[in-house]
Design a protein around this motif. Structure first.
Motif, PDB file in Angstrom:
ATOM      1  N   VAL A   1     -50.023  91.451  28.283  1.00  0.00           N
ATOM      2  CA  VAL A   1     -49.270  92.694  28.300  1.00  0.00           C
ATOM      3  C   VAL A   1     -47.990  92.474  29.092  1.00  0.00           C
ATOM      4  O   VAL A   1     -47.858  91.500  29.839  1.00  0.00           O
ATOM      5  N   LEU A   2     -47.048  93.384  28.912  1.00  0.00           N
ATOM      6  CA  LEU A   2     -45.836  93.404  29.713  1.00  0.00           C
ATOM      7  C   LEU A   2     -45.942  94.577  30.682  1.00  0.00           C
ATOM      8  O   LEU A   2     -46.277  95.688  30.278  1.00  0.00           O
ATOM      9  N   THR A   3     -45.649  94.327  31.948  1.00  0.00           N
ATOM     10  CA  THR A   3     -45.858  95.369  32.945  1.00  0.00           C
ATOM     11  C   THR A   3     -44.925  95.186  34.137  1.00  0.00           C
ATOM     12  O   THR A   3     -44.377  94.103  34.350  1.00  0.00           O
ATOM     13  N   ASN A   4     -44.755  96.264  34.901  1.00  0.00           N
ATOM     14  CA  ASN A   4     -44.055  96.177  36.171  1.00  0.00           C
ATOM     15  C   ASN A   4     -45.032  96.426  37.327  1.00  0.00           C
ATOM     16  O   ASN A   4     -44.603  96.687  38.454  1.00  0.00           O
TER      17      ASN A   4
ATOM     18  N   TYR B   1     -46.872 103.344  36.034  1.00  0.00           N
ATOM     19  CA  TYR B   1     -46.327 102.002  35.809  1.00  0.00           C
ATOM     20  C   TYR B   1     -46.188 101.754  34.305  1.00  0.00           C
ATOM     21  O   TYR B   1     -46.906 102.352  33.488  1.00  0.00           O
ATOM     22  N   ARG B   2     -45.316 100.842  33.961  1.00  0.00           N
ATOM     23  CA  ARG B   2     -45.159 100.482  32.552  1.00  0.00           C
ATOM     24  C   ARG B   2     -46.227  99.472  32.148  1.00  0.00           C
ATOM     25  O   ARG B   2     -46.561  98.556  32.898  1.00  0.00           O
ATOM     26  N   LEU B   3     -46.724  99.641  30.946  1.00  0.00           N
ATOM     27  CA  LEU B   3     -47.734  98.748  30.390  1.00  0.00           C
ATOM     28  C   LEU B   3     -47.518  98.714  28.893  1.00  0.00           C
ATOM     29  O   LEU B   3     -47.843  99.671  28.189  1.00  0.00           O
ATOM     30  N   GLU B   4     -46.929  97.639  28.411  1.00  0.00           N
ATOM     31  CA  GLU B   4     -46.522  97.568  27.017  1.00  0.00           C
ATOM     32  C   GLU B   4     -47.020  96.284  26.363  1.00  0.00           C
ATOM     33  O   GLU B   4     -47.364  95.327  27.046  1.00  0.00           O
TER      34      GLU B   4
ATOM     35  N   PRO C   1     -47.526  96.242  44.746  1.00  0.00           N
ATOM     36  CA  PRO C   1     -47.210  97.465  44.009  1.00  0.00           C
ATOM     37  C   PRO C   1     -45.845  98.023  44.403  1.00  0.00           C
ATOM     38  O   PRO C   1     -45.409  97.891  45.550  1.00  0.00           O
ATOM     39  N   LEU C   2     -45.177  98.604  43.446  1.00  0.00           N
ATOM     40  CA  LEU C   2     -43.870  99.215  43.724  1.00  0.00           C
ATOM     41  C   LEU C   2     -44.080 100.432  44.618  1.00  0.00           C
ATOM     42  O   LEU C   2     -45.058 101.162  44.473  1.00  0.00           O
TER      43      LEU C   2
ATOM     44  N   GLY D   1     -58.693  91.757  31.226  1.00  0.00           N
ATOM     45  CA  GLY D   1     -59.087  93.041  31.763  1.00  0.00           C
ATOM     46  C   GLY D   1     -58.037  93.744  32.593  1.00  0.00           C
ATOM     47  O   GLY D   1     -58.327  94.771  33.209  1.00  0.00           O
ATOM     48  N   PHE D   2     -56.806  93.236  32.606  1.00  0.00           N
ATOM     49  CA  PHE D   2     -55.769  93.848  33.441  1.00  0.00           C
ATOM     50  C   PHE D   2     -55.446  95.258  32.955  1.00  0.00           C
ATOM     51  O   PHE D   2     -55.380  95.537  31.760  1.00  0.00           O
ATOM     52  N   SER D   3     -55.230  96.174  33.884  1.00  0.00           N
ATOM     53  CA  SER D   3     -54.758  97.518  33.571  1.00  0.00           C
ATOM     54  C   SER D   3     -53.825  97.960  34.686  1.00  0.00           C
ATOM     55  O   SER D   3     -53.856  97.416  35.786  1.00  0.00           O
ATOM     56  N   ALA D   4     -53.007  98.946  34.397  1.00  0.00           N
ATOM     57  CA  ALA D   4     -52.045  99.448  35.376  1.00  0.00           C
ATOM     58  C   ALA D   4     -52.272 100.934  35.608  1.00  0.00           C
ATOM     59  O   ALA D   4     -52.606 101.669  34.681  1.00  0.00           O
ATOM     60  N   PRO D   5     -52.094 101.395  36.850  1.00  0.00           N
ATOM     61  CA  PRO D   5     -52.248 102.815  37.142  1.00  0.00           C
ATOM     62  C   PRO D   5     -51.171 103.645  36.445  1.00  0.00           C
ATOM     63  O   PRO D   5     -50.138 103.140  36.023  1.00  0.00           O
ATOM     64  N   SER D   6     -51.429 104.939  36.366  1.00  0.00           N
ATOM     65  CA  SER D   6     -50.445 105.852  35.801  1.00  0.00           C
ATOM     66  C   SER D   6     -49.154 105.770  36.590  1.00  0.00           C
ATOM     67  O   SER D   6     -49.149 105.677  37.818  1.00  0.00           O
TER      68      SER D   6
END
Length: 393
Positions: A382-385, A371-374, A391-392, A364-369
């Motif tokens: 997924v691959l993400t930062n 951030y990278r999500l690939e 959080p950055l 269920g992981f998701s990233a906010p707008s």
């Protein structure tokens, strides 16, 4: 009609039955009918209840054990009482760190208890509650049954030999969890804690769609920004030089690379070749005059899919205990043909600037707008930062 439990907030309580008498916040009102015998009221001092408490304490807190009927933690309603389903004693203790309680029932005949519970579940289903029993946390042990009022408590206990008893035919155990036979047909025993709100055991079969709408691999909207690559460990060392302690403290010696500590644990365990890794190095200071510190690992990768597959399994094994990764465990950041293992958030911040991405296999992981999500090379990750805890910014 929705299933009722002791805790409205957890949606996964295991009082089992008609629990209108239960209070919010994990506490239960005094039983509505019947008073256990004086023997049961003092049974907590010694005997099966005390033995059950000792067993539970190996895995979670179980304090202030009592069998007194007037204890406000004792549940009411249709909870199995002494004399019901072969139960001879009922007690309750508190898991104070989780701010919940654990009710303990001691059946004289465990098969009779399981048969009684199965009949009750089927009767409730027959009365129109088709989902009854899917989320009840009824944990069967050797000689006793535990009913935690907190999902977090159940997650700790299934790491032992206790197993969740499921008698609703619709109950399903995802891959990666134990399936054991109970004493009655038509039920199952498992270490999978199922909850309506997703706070139980992670279901690693849950499909992960990093794009959200299926049209793109993820963010950014125009596709991947690309991943870094290097032709050798030496090139990789130079690439990450400003992010990791690799200038003065660096080694490719197999004995040095195999070093880890209680504070710094790598992702890759055992033979690196079995992970698809062709070269490996250690950055940081191994233990010497002072404790090991700033340990990270550099990898050149010949088979990225194999590496991500093995890393996914290791990450899921860690998440399975309590839904969280160990604080000292390294995260795997990958490039095209390289990877870095580090548990340092500041180091990872620098690596993200180099376009490394973290392999995240949390359901269920998701990233906010922003951030990278690939997509990764393995389903369910997924691959993400984006790291929710770091959080950055």
């Amino acid at each position: 009609m929705r299933i009722q439990r002791i805790l409205a907030t957890t949606a996964a309580l295991s009082c089992l039955f008609t629990l209108a008498a239960c209070k919010e916040g994990g506490q239960a009102s005094p039983p509505g009918a019947g008073t256990p015998s004086s023997t049961a009221a003092t049974a907590a001092a010694e005997g099966p209840l005390a033995e059950a408490q000792r067993h539970l304490r190996q895995f979670t807190s179980c304090e202030d054990l009592t069998a007194k009927a007037d204890d406000p933690r004792m549940p009411g309603g249709d909870f199995p009482k002494v004399g019901q389903w072969s139960v001879t004693e009922v007690g309750v203790c508190s898991d104070k760190p989780e701010k919940g309680d654990i009710v303990i029932a001691v059946p004289k005949d465990m098969k009779a208890f399981q048969e009684g519970y199965k009949k009750y579940v089927l009767a409730r289903m027959g009365a129109g509650e088709g989902a009854y029993g899917l989320f009840d946390q009824v944990l069967v042990g050797k000689g006793f049954v535990a009913f935690p009022t907190r999902t977090a408590t159940s997650l700790k206990l299934v790491r032992s030999d206790l197993r969740v008893l499921v008698c609703n035919p619709g109950g399903r155990v995802p891959d990666g969890y134990k399936r054991e036979k109970p004493l009655v047909e038509g039920c199952g025993l498992t270490d999978f804690v199922s909850t309506e709100d997703g706070s139980g055991s992670p279901n690693f079969e849950t499909p992960q769609d990093p794009s959200g709408d299926g049209s793109k691999p993820g963010q950014p909207k125009n596709g991947s920004l690309g991943l870094p690559r290097a032709g050798s460990i030496a090139e990789l060392r130079k690439l990450v030089g400003n992010s990791l302690d690799c200038q003065k403290n660096f080694s490719t010696d197999p004995e040095a690379v195999a070093i880890e500590s209680i504070d710094y644990q790598p992702v890759i365990k055992g033979n690196a070749l079995e992970w698809g890794v062709t070269g490996r190095a250690l950055c940081g200071q191994p233990a010497g005059e002072r404790r090991a510190h700033d340990l990270s690992w550099l990898d050149t990768v010949g088979d990225m899919k194999k590496l991500q597959t093995k890393a996914k399994a290791a990450q899921q094994a860690d998440l399975k205990d309590d839904g969280k990764l160990k604080a000292t465990a390294s995260l795997l950041l990958v490039g095209e043909n390289i990877a870095v293992e580090t548990n340092s958030p500041s180091s990872r911040f620098g690596l993200y600037q180099l376009q490394f991405l973290y392999l995240n296999c949390t359901p269920g992981f998701s990233a906010p707008s922003g951030y990278r999500l690939e997509k990764s090379q393995v389903e369910g990750c997924v691959l993400t930062n984006y790291e929710p805890e770091h959080p950055l910014g």
